[in-house]
Motif scaffolding. Structure first.
Motif, PDB file in Angstrom:
ATOM      1  N   GLU A 173       0.824  -1.213   0.000  1.00  0.00           N
ATOM      2  CA  GLU A 173       0.000   0.000   0.000  1.00  0.00           C
ATOM      3  C   GLU A 173       0.858   1.264   0.000  1.00  0.00           C
ATOM      4  OE1 GLU A 173      -3.840  -1.859   2.461  1.00  0.00           O
ATOM      5  OE2 GLU A 173      -2.406  -0.532   3.456  1.00  0.00           O
ATOM      6  N   ASN A 174       2.076   1.132   0.491  1.00  0.00           N
ATOM      7  CA  ASN A 174       2.981   2.280   0.541  1.00  0.00           C
ATOM      8  C   ASN A 174       4.065   2.218  -0.531  1.00  0.00           C
ATOM      9  OD1 ASN A 174       2.452   4.065   3.131  1.00  0.00           O
ATOM     10  ND2 ASN A 174       2.012   1.940   3.699  1.00  0.00           N
ATOM     11  N   GLY A 175       3.812   1.388  -1.552  1.00  0.00           N
ATOM     12  CA  GLY A 175       4.711   1.344  -2.700  1.00  0.00           C
ATOM     13  C   GLY A 175       5.996   0.591  -2.472  1.00  0.00           C
ATOM     14  N   GLY A 196      11.732  -7.668  -2.403  1.00  0.00           N
ATOM     15  CA  GLY A 196      12.508  -8.250  -3.492  1.00  0.00           C
ATOM     16  C   GLY A 196      12.659  -7.341  -4.682  1.00  0.00           C
ATOM     17  N   SER A 197      11.962  -6.192  -4.638  1.00  0.00           N
ATOM     18  CA  SER A 197      12.049  -5.243  -5.751  1.00  0.00           C
ATOM     19  C   SER A 197      12.705  -3.948  -5.287  1.00  0.00           C
ATOM     20  CB  SER A 197      10.656  -4.963  -6.316  1.00  0.00           C
ATOM     21  OG  SER A 197      10.717  -4.001  -7.353  1.00  0.00           O
ATOM     22  N   ASN A 198      11.977  -3.169  -4.463  1.00  0.00           N
ATOM     23  CA  ASN A 198      12.554  -1.910  -3.984  1.00  0.00           C
ATOM     24  C   ASN A 198      12.751  -1.886  -2.468  1.00  0.00           C
ATOM     25  OD1 ASN A 198       9.895  -1.775  -3.258  1.00  0.00           O
ATOM     26  ND2 ASN A 198       9.489   0.232  -4.188  1.00  0.00           N
ATOM     27  N   VAL A 199      12.539  -3.023  -1.815  1.00  0.00           N
ATOM     28  CA  VAL A 199      12.815  -3.114  -0.383  1.00  0.00           C
ATOM     29  C   VAL A 199      13.181  -4.561  -0.038  1.00  0.00           C
ATOM     30  CG1 VAL A 199      10.399  -3.589   0.299  1.00  0.00           C
ATOM     31  CG2 VAL A 199      11.970  -2.542   1.940  1.00  0.00           C
ATOM     32  N   ASP A 200      14.150  -4.699   0.831  1.00  0.00           N
ATOM     33  CA  ASP A 200      14.577  -6.024   1.299  1.00  0.00           C
ATOM     34  C   ASP A 200      14.179  -6.148   2.767  1.00  0.00           C
ATOM     35  OD1 ASP A 200      15.863  -8.522   1.516  1.00  0.00           O
ATOM     36  OD2 ASP A 200      17.676  -7.556   2.268  1.00  0.00           O
ATOM     37  N   VAL A 201      13.425  -7.186   3.096  1.00  0.00           N
ATOM     38  CA  VAL A 201      12.962  -7.396   4.468  1.00  0.00           C
ATOM     39  C   VAL A 201      13.553  -8.694   5.000  1.00  0.00           C
ATOM     40  CG1 VAL A 201      10.957  -7.655   5.986  1.00  0.00           C
ATOM     41  CG2 VAL A 201      10.788  -6.201   3.958  1.00  0.00           C
ATOM     42  N   ARG A 248      -0.442  -0.987   9.455  1.00  0.00           N
ATOM     43  CA  ARG A 248      -0.220   0.453   9.588  1.00  0.00           C
ATOM     44  C   ARG A 248       1.241   0.782   9.887  1.00  0.00           C
ATOM     45  NH1 ARG A 248      -4.314   2.392  13.948  1.00  0.00           N
ATOM     46  NH2 ARG A 248      -3.379   4.422  13.473  1.00  0.00           N
ATOM     47  N   SER A 249       1.952  -0.153  10.514  1.00  0.00           N
ATOM     48  CA  SER A 249       3.361   0.106  10.824  1.00  0.00           C
ATOM     49  C   SER A 249       4.187   0.269   9.550  1.00  0.00           C
ATOM     50  CB  SER A 249       3.933  -1.020  11.683  1.00  0.00           C
ATOM     51  OG  SER A 249       4.093  -2.219  10.935  1.00  0.00           O
ATOM     52  N   ALA A 250       3.721  -0.324   8.454  1.00  0.00           N
ATOM     53  CA  ALA A 250       4.450  -0.206   7.189  1.00  0.00           C
ATOM     54  C   ALA A 250       4.506   1.245   6.710  1.00  0.00           C
ATOM     55  CB  ALA A 250       3.801  -1.091   6.126  1.00  0.00           C
ATOM     56  N   GLU A 251       3.495   2.023   7.060  1.00  0.00           N
ATOM     57  CA  GLU A 251       3.509   3.439   6.680  1.00  0.00           C
ATOM     58  C   GLU A 251       4.658   4.176   7.361  1.00  0.00           C
ATOM     59  OE1 GLU A 251       0.851   7.533   7.149  1.00  0.00           O
ATOM     60  OE2 GLU A 251      -0.056   5.583   7.624  1.00  0.00           O
ATOM     61  N   TYR A 252       4.917   3.820   8.626  1.00  0.00           N
ATOM     62  CA  TYR A 252       6.036   4.432   9.343  1.00  0.00           C
ATOM     63  C   TYR A 252       7.351   4.095   8.652  1.00  0.00           C
ATOM     64  CZ  TYR A 252       3.124   5.741  13.345  1.00  0.00           C
ATOM     65  OH  TYR A 252       2.183   6.323  14.159  1.00  0.00           O
ATOM     66  N   ILE A 253       7.476   2.842   8.251  1.00  0.00           N
ATOM     67  CA  ILE A 253       8.705   2.421   7.575  1.00  0.00           C
ATOM     68  C   ILE A 253       8.891   3.200   6.285  1.00  0.00           C
ATOM     69  CG2 ILE A 253       9.781   0.479   6.346  1.00  0.00           C
ATOM     70  CD1 ILE A 253       8.591  -1.341   8.527  1.00  0.00           C
ATOM     71  N   ALA A 254       7.804   3.346   5.529  1.00  0.00           N
ATOM     72  CA  ALA A 254       7.889   4.082   4.267  1.00  0.00           C
ATOM     73  C   ALA A 254       8.303   5.534   4.505  1.00  0.00           C
ATOM     74  CB  ALA A 254       6.543   4.020   3.549  1.00  0.00           C
ATOM     75  N   ARG A 255       7.753   6.158   5.535  1.00  0.00           N
ATOM     76  CA  ARG A 255       8.079   7.561   5.816  1.00  0.00           C
ATOM     77  C   ARG A 255       9.542   7.703   6.223  1.00  0.00           C
ATOM     78  NH1 ARG A 255       3.370  10.205   9.467  1.00  0.00           N
ATOM     79  NH2 ARG A 255       4.739  12.018   9.174  1.00  0.00           N
ATOM     80  N   ILE A 256      10.033   6.770   7.028  1.00  0.00           N
ATOM     81  CA  ILE A 256      11.425   6.835   7.471  1.00  0.00           C
ATOM     82  C   ILE A 256      12.367   6.596   6.293  1.00  0.00           C
ATOM     83  CG2 ILE A 256      13.161   5.622   8.868  1.00  0.00           C
ATOM     84  CD1 ILE A 256      10.918   5.308  10.999  1.00  0.00           C
ATOM     85  N   LEU A 257      12.024   5.653   5.428  1.00  0.00           N
ATOM     86  CA  LEU A 257      12.856   5.397   4.252  1.00  0.00           C
ATOM     87  C   LEU A 257      12.916   6.607   3.324  1.00  0.00           C
ATOM     88  CD1 LEU A 257      11.894   1.711   3.337  1.00  0.00           C
ATOM     89  CD2 LEU A 257      13.970   2.525   4.489  1.00  0.00           C
TER      90      LEU A 257
END
Length: 285
Positions: A15-17, A21-26, A231-240
C-alpha cells in the motif's frame, strides 16, 4: 509476528509502494519467547546496516534502545511508550523510536468485564502476567475492576513454560475458576500451552488477541493486531523517505475485536449470552 500479522505487514508495504525483493529487502528474526535470544539479537541488530527495525512490545524496544543503536525503530505494538520512557510524548516522540501504541486504552479491565458478563457464575479469577515486562499497564485497574465485579483476584506470574504450568496448578489449588491473561509476547509464543492448561483445568479464559481463540481459547478482546502491523508499514515508508522517528507522531489502534469460540464454550459447558454473541466480531465454531 504470526502468519496473519506478516500478511498484513506485507499488505501495508504494498500500500505504501514497497515491494519485497524489488525496492525493499525485508529480513525476519524471531526470539521464540526467549529473553536471552532477545538481548543477543538486539546486540547484533545494533551493529547491522538496516535502514529501519520493526519490532513490538516494550521489552523488545527497550532492549534495542539500550544498545545505543542509531537505526530508527518502529514499534507495531507497545503498551505505554510515554510511561516506559520510550518516547517523550505521543505527538512528538523526540527519540529514535515511534509507531503504534495502546497507551490509555483500558483493555485489561475491559477483558475482565467481558469475561464476567460471559460467565456470570465465576467468583475467583486468576490474572496471569509476565514478570519480564514488569507490572503491565492497566494491572492495578484490572484487579480493581475484578473486585468491583465481586471477583476474588489471584495474581500469578510466569516467565517460563514450567512457571506457566505451576501457575495453573496453584490456581486450581486456590479455587480459581477463570483466567484472564495480560498482554505478553512470551504468552503469545506459549499460547498453545496456555490454552491447553485452561482446558485441562476447565477455566473459562480471555486473551489479548484472536489467535488464542482460533487456537482453541474461549474468548479474546483487543486491538486488531494484524491491522497495527499493516499500519506500521507506513512508518517504515516515511522513514525510508527521510522522516526522523522523533518527528513522527505515535498513533493508536483504530480497530478492536471480540472473538468467541463456541466449540471451547461447549466443552466447558458454557452458554455464551446472546448479548455477547451479538457484539462478537468473529465466532469460531
Amino acid at each position: 509476528m504470526d502468519a496473519a500479522q506478516i500478511a498484513a505487514f506485507k499488505q501495508g508495504l504494498r500500500e505504501n509502494g514497497l515491494i519485497e525483493g524489488s525496492n525493499v529487502d525485508v529480513q525476519y528474526f524471531w526470539i521464540e519467547g526467549s529473553l536471552e535470544r532477545m538481548q543477543k539479537l538486539a546486540a547484533e541488530l545494533s551493529q547491522s546496516n538496516f535502514d529501519v527495525i520493526l519490532t513490538a512490545g516494550s521489552k523488545a524496544v527497550q532492549t534495542l534502545l539500550a544498545t545505543g543503536t542509531k537505526t530508527p525503530i518502529v514499534f507495531a505494538v507497545i503498551a505505554d511508550p510515554v510511561g516506559s520512557g520510550t518516547v517523550q510524548s505521543l505527538a512528538r516522540p523526540g527519540g529514535n523510536a515511534t509507531g503504534l501504541s495502546m497507551s490509555d486504552i483500558d483493555l485489561e479491565s475491559k477483558r475482565i468485564e467481558v469475561l464476567k458478563e460471559t460467565v456470570p457464575s465465576i467468583t475467583r479469577v486468576m490474572i496471569l502476567r509476565d514478570p519480564v515486562v514488569g507490572v503491565p499497564t492497566g494491572a492495578a485497574e484490572a484487579e480493581a475492576t475484578a473486585r468491583t465485579l465481586g471477583l476474588h483476584v489471584v495474581v500469578a506470574e510466569a516467565a517460563s513454560s514450567d512457571q506457566v504450568e505451576a501457575a495453573f496448578r496453584r490456581g486450581r489449588e486456590q479455587g480459581v475458576d477463570a483466567v484472564a491473561a495480560m498482554a505478553s509476547a512470551f504468552f503469545n509464543f506459549q499460547r498453545k500451552q496456555l490454552i491447553e492448561l485452561a482446558a485441562l483445568y476447565r477455566f473459562p479464559s480471555i486473551w489479548e488477541t484472536g489467535v488464542y481463540v482460533k487456537d482453541g481459547g474461549l474468548m479474546s478482546y483487543g486491538p486488531n493486531f494484524p491491522d497495527m502491523y499493516r499500519r506500521s508499514a507506513e512508518y517504515i515508508a516515511r522513514i525510508l523517505k527521510g522522516a526522523m522517528p522523533r518527528d513522527v507522531p505515535v498513533q493508536q489502534p483504530t480497530k478492536f475485536e471480540l472473538l468467541v469460540n463456541l466449540k471451547a464454550a461447549k466443552i466447558l459447558g458454557i452458554t455464551i449470552p446472546p448479548t455477547v454473541l451479538a457484539r462478537a466480531d468473529e465466532v469460531v465454531e
